[in-house]
Design a protein around this motif. Structure first.
Motif, PDB file in Angstrom:
ATOM      1  N   TRP A  32       0.492  -1.508   0.638  1.00  0.00           N
ATOM      2  CA  TRP A  32       0.214   0.128   0.078  1.00  0.00           C
ATOM      3  C   TRP A  32       0.434   1.125  -0.023  1.00  0.00           C
ATOM      4  O   TRP A  32       0.451   1.995  -0.800  1.00  0.00           O
ATOM      5  CB  TRP A  32      -0.383   0.100   1.244  1.00  0.00           C
ATOM      6  CG  TRP A  32      -1.654   1.214   1.276  1.00  0.00           C
ATOM      7  CD1 TRP A  32      -3.152   2.168   0.808  1.00  0.00           C
ATOM      8  CD2 TRP A  32      -1.580   2.978   2.412  1.00  0.00           C
ATOM      9  NE1 TRP A  32      -3.640   2.804   1.032  1.00  0.00           N
ATOM     10  CE2 TRP A  32      -2.383   3.517   1.963  1.00  0.00           C
ATOM     11  CE3 TRP A  32      -0.074   3.204   2.625  1.00  0.00           C
ATOM     12  CZ2 TRP A  32      -2.577   4.576   2.005  1.00  0.00           C
ATOM     13  CZ3 TRP A  32      -0.026   4.111   2.629  1.00  0.00           C
ATOM     14  CH2 TRP A  32      -1.385   5.287   2.697  1.00  0.00           C
ATOM     15  N   ALA A  33       1.506   1.226   0.549  1.00  0.00           N
ATOM     16  CA  ALA A  33       2.689   2.166   1.483  1.00  0.00           C
ATOM     17  C   ALA A  33       3.528   2.463  -0.532  1.00  0.00           C
ATOM     18  O   ALA A  33       3.980   4.131  -0.753  1.00  0.00           O
ATOM     19  CB  ALA A  33       3.665   2.626   2.310  1.00  0.00           C
ATOM     20  N   ALA A  34       3.917   1.968  -1.063  1.00  0.00           N
ATOM     21  CA  ALA A  34       4.818   1.732  -2.234  1.00  0.00           C
ATOM     22  C   ALA A  34       3.756   2.274  -3.202  1.00  0.00           C
ATOM     23  O   ALA A  34       4.260   3.099  -3.784  1.00  0.00           O
ATOM     24  CB  ALA A  34       5.240   0.714  -2.683  1.00  0.00           C
ATOM     25  N   GLY A  35       2.536   1.955  -3.335  1.00  0.00           N
ATOM     26  CA  GLY A  35       1.383   1.733  -4.592  1.00  0.00           C
ATOM     27  C   GLY A  35       1.533   3.484  -4.074  1.00  0.00           C
ATOM     28  O   GLY A  35       1.454   4.467  -5.189  1.00  0.00           O
ATOM     29  N   ARG A  36       0.997   3.918  -3.137  1.00  0.00           N
ATOM     30  CA  ARG A  36       0.621   5.572  -2.046  1.00  0.00           C
ATOM     31  C   ARG A  36       2.015   6.393  -3.192  1.00  0.00           C
ATOM     32  O   ARG A  36       1.635   8.060  -2.869  1.00  0.00           O
ATOM     33  CB  ARG A  36       0.015   5.520  -1.000  1.00  0.00           C
ATOM     34  CG  ARG A  36      -0.708   4.983  -0.800  1.00  0.00           C
ATOM     35  CD  ARG A  36      -2.066   5.482  -1.543  1.00  0.00           C
ATOM     36  NE  ARG A  36      -2.135   4.737  -2.695  1.00  0.00           N
ATOM     37  CZ  ARG A  36      -2.221   3.770  -3.428  1.00  0.00           C
ATOM     38  NH1 ARG A  36      -2.974   2.241  -2.398  1.00  0.00           N
ATOM     39  NH2 ARG A  36      -2.436   2.898  -4.800  1.00  0.00           N
ATOM     40  N   LEU A  37       3.004   6.090  -2.087  1.00  0.00           N
ATOM     41  CA  LEU A  37       4.278   6.843  -2.150  1.00  0.00           C
ATOM     42  C   LEU A  37       4.468   7.004  -4.556  1.00  0.00           C
ATOM     43  O   LEU A  37       4.756   8.356  -4.615  1.00  0.00           O
ATOM     44  CB  LEU A  37       5.869   5.751  -1.992  1.00  0.00           C
ATOM     45  CG  LEU A  37       5.900   6.386  -0.510  1.00  0.00           C
ATOM     46  CD1 LEU A  37       6.918   5.408  -0.091  1.00  0.00           C
ATOM     47  CD2 LEU A  37       5.807   7.766  -0.303  1.00  0.00           C
ATOM     48  N   ASP A  38       4.108   6.474  -4.867  1.00  0.00           N
ATOM     49  CA  ASP A  38       4.783   6.086  -6.582  1.00  0.00           C
ATOM     50  C   ASP A  38       2.821   7.645  -6.993  1.00  0.00           C
ATOM     51  O   ASP A  38       3.641   7.893  -7.683  1.00  0.00           O
ATOM     52  CB  ASP A  38       3.749   4.610  -7.270  1.00  0.00           C
ATOM     53  CG  ASP A  38       5.420   3.631  -7.686  1.00  0.00           C
ATOM     54  OD1 ASP A  38       6.247   4.643  -7.190  1.00  0.00           O
ATOM     55  OD2 ASP A  38       5.266   2.765  -7.014  1.00  0.00           O
ATOM     56  N   ASP A  39       1.896   6.724  -6.498  1.00  0.00           N
ATOM     57  CA  ASP A  39       0.566   7.718  -6.350  1.00  0.00           C
ATOM     58  C   ASP A  39       1.315   9.805  -6.560  1.00  0.00           C
ATOM     59  O   ASP A  39       0.982  10.374  -7.043  1.00  0.00           O
ATOM     60  CB  ASP A  39      -0.491   7.881  -6.131  1.00  0.00           C
ATOM     61  CG  ASP A  39      -1.252   6.558  -6.368  1.00  0.00           C
ATOM     62  OD1 ASP A  39      -0.463   6.216  -7.268  1.00  0.00           O
ATOM     63  OD2 ASP A  39      -1.719   6.199  -5.598  1.00  0.00           O
ATOM     64  N   LEU A  40       2.138   9.316  -5.148  1.00  0.00           N
ATOM     65  CA  LEU A  40       2.287  11.045  -4.954  1.00  0.00           C
ATOM     66  C   LEU A  40       3.468  11.785  -5.773  1.00  0.00           C
ATOM     67  O   LEU A  40       3.964  12.670  -6.034  1.00  0.00           O
ATOM     68  CB  LEU A  40       2.831  11.648  -3.514  1.00  0.00           C
ATOM     69  CG  LEU A  40       1.741  11.273  -2.024  1.00  0.00           C
ATOM     70  CD1 LEU A  40       2.110  10.612  -1.064  1.00  0.00           C
ATOM     71  CD2 LEU A  40       0.765  12.049  -2.099  1.00  0.00           C
ATOM     72  N   ALA A  41       4.764  10.600  -6.149  1.00  0.00           N
ATOM     73  CA  ALA A  41       5.528  11.381  -7.074  1.00  0.00           C
ATOM     74  C   ALA A  41       4.828  11.825  -8.659  1.00  0.00           C
ATOM     75  O   ALA A  41       4.962  12.223  -9.031  1.00  0.00           O
ATOM     76  CB  ALA A  41       6.691   9.974  -7.109  1.00  0.00           C
ATOM     77  N   ALA A  42       4.414  10.258  -8.608  1.00  0.00           N
ATOM     78  CA  ALA A  42       2.898  11.233 -10.105  1.00  0.00           C
ATOM     79  C   ALA A  42       2.366  12.442  -9.923  1.00  0.00           C
ATOM     80  O   ALA A  42       2.232  12.390 -11.457  1.00  0.00           O
ATOM     81  CB  ALA A  42       2.232   9.773 -10.260  1.00  0.00           C
ATOM     82  N   SER A  43       1.918  12.627  -9.207  1.00  0.00           N
ATOM     83  CA  SER A  43       1.481  13.353  -9.354  1.00  0.00           C
ATOM     84  C   SER A  43       2.053  14.696  -8.944  1.00  0.00           C
ATOM     85  O   SER A  43       0.993  16.341  -9.049  1.00  0.00           O
ATOM     86  CB  SER A  43       0.384  14.107  -7.969  1.00  0.00           C
ATOM     87  OG  SER A  43       1.112  13.884  -6.645  1.00  0.00           O
ATOM     88  N   GLY A  44       3.234  14.784  -9.204  1.00  0.00           N
ATOM     89  CA  GLY A  44       4.049  15.460  -8.427  1.00  0.00           C
ATOM     90  C   GLY A  44       4.110  16.592  -7.041  1.00  0.00           C
ATOM     91  O   GLY A  44       5.305  17.693  -6.824  1.00  0.00           O
ATOM     92  N   LEU A  45       3.518  15.344  -5.779  1.00  0.00           N
ATOM     93  CA  LEU A  45       3.682  16.376  -4.357  1.00  0.00           C
ATOM     94  C   LEU A  45       4.788  15.161  -3.908  1.00  0.00           C
ATOM     95  O   LEU A  45       5.818  16.386  -2.903  1.00  0.00           O
ATOM     96  CB  LEU A  45       2.600  15.024  -4.228  1.00  0.00           C
ATOM     97  CG  LEU A  45       1.526  16.506  -4.267  1.00  0.00           C
ATOM     98  CD1 LEU A  45       0.581  15.451  -3.873  1.00  0.00           C
ATOM     99  CD2 LEU A  45       1.065  17.650  -3.841  1.00  0.00           C
ATOM    100  N   ALA A  46       6.218  14.367  -4.393  1.00  0.00           N
ATOM    101  CA  ALA A  46       6.747  13.783  -4.636  1.00  0.00           C
ATOM    102  C   ALA A  46       7.456  13.641  -5.240  1.00  0.00           C
ATOM    103  O   ALA A  46       7.256  13.758  -6.549  1.00  0.00           O
ATOM    104  CB  ALA A  46       6.591  12.494  -3.308  1.00  0.00           C
ATOM    105  N   GLU A  47       8.585  12.853  -5.066  1.00  0.00           N
ATOM    106  CA  GLU A  47       9.382  13.117  -5.774  1.00  0.00           C
ATOM    107  C   GLU A  47      10.927  11.723  -6.115  1.00  0.00           C
ATOM    108  O   GLU A  47      11.208  11.688  -3.995  1.00  0.00           O
ATOM    109  CB  GLU A  47      11.443  13.978  -5.860  1.00  0.00           C
ATOM    110  CG  GLU A  47      11.595  14.762  -4.548  1.00  0.00           C
ATOM    111  CD  GLU A  47      12.162  16.229  -5.356  1.00  0.00           C
ATOM    112  OE1 GLU A  47      13.052  15.894  -6.292  1.00  0.00           O
ATOM    113  OE2 GLU A  47      12.723  16.725  -4.811  1.00  0.00           O
ATOM    114  N   ALA A  48      10.728  10.935  -6.129  1.00  0.00           N
ATOM    115  CA  ALA A  48      12.364   9.664  -6.151  1.00  0.00           C
ATOM    116  C   ALA A  48      13.643  10.041  -6.029  1.00  0.00           C
ATOM    117  O   ALA A  48      13.866  10.864  -6.871  1.00  0.00           O
ATOM    118  CB  ALA A  48      11.596   8.662  -6.745  1.00  0.00           C
TER     119      ALA A  48
END
Length: 96
Positions: A32-48
């Protein structure tokens, strides 16, 4: 819980969180955390950053997240209620 994850990243923008670390902190499943982190990165709220993620401080939503983070401790129930209420209807009764 997605907001909790976003605020976790926001709390220390220099810190990087792996899915394992975020899941442990939030008491959530790692997938779940991995998917949500990917979602945040895809939306521009986080960066890998390698296998980890951090809050994207220069993003277009950073000021909004700053405001939510400032109000969340005192208004947690209100903010969660607004999330579950969905979009508000405009003057024409539509939500678009």
């Amino acid at each position: 819980m997605q907001l909790e994850l976003l605020l976790l990243l926001h709390r220390d923008p220099d810190a990087s969180w792996t899915a394992d670390d975020a899941a442990q902190h939030l008491r959530a499943a790692v997938p779940w955390a991995a998917g949500r982190l990917d979602d945040l990165a895809a939306s521009g709220l986080a960066e890998a950053v390698g296998p980890a993620f951090r809050f994207r401080t220069a993003g277009p939503w950073s000021a909004t997240v700053d405001e939510i983070a400032g109000r969340y401790p005192a208004r947690r129930s209100t903010i969660i209620g607004l999330i579950f209420a969905g979009p508000a209807a405009g003057p024409n009764g539509r939500t678009d």
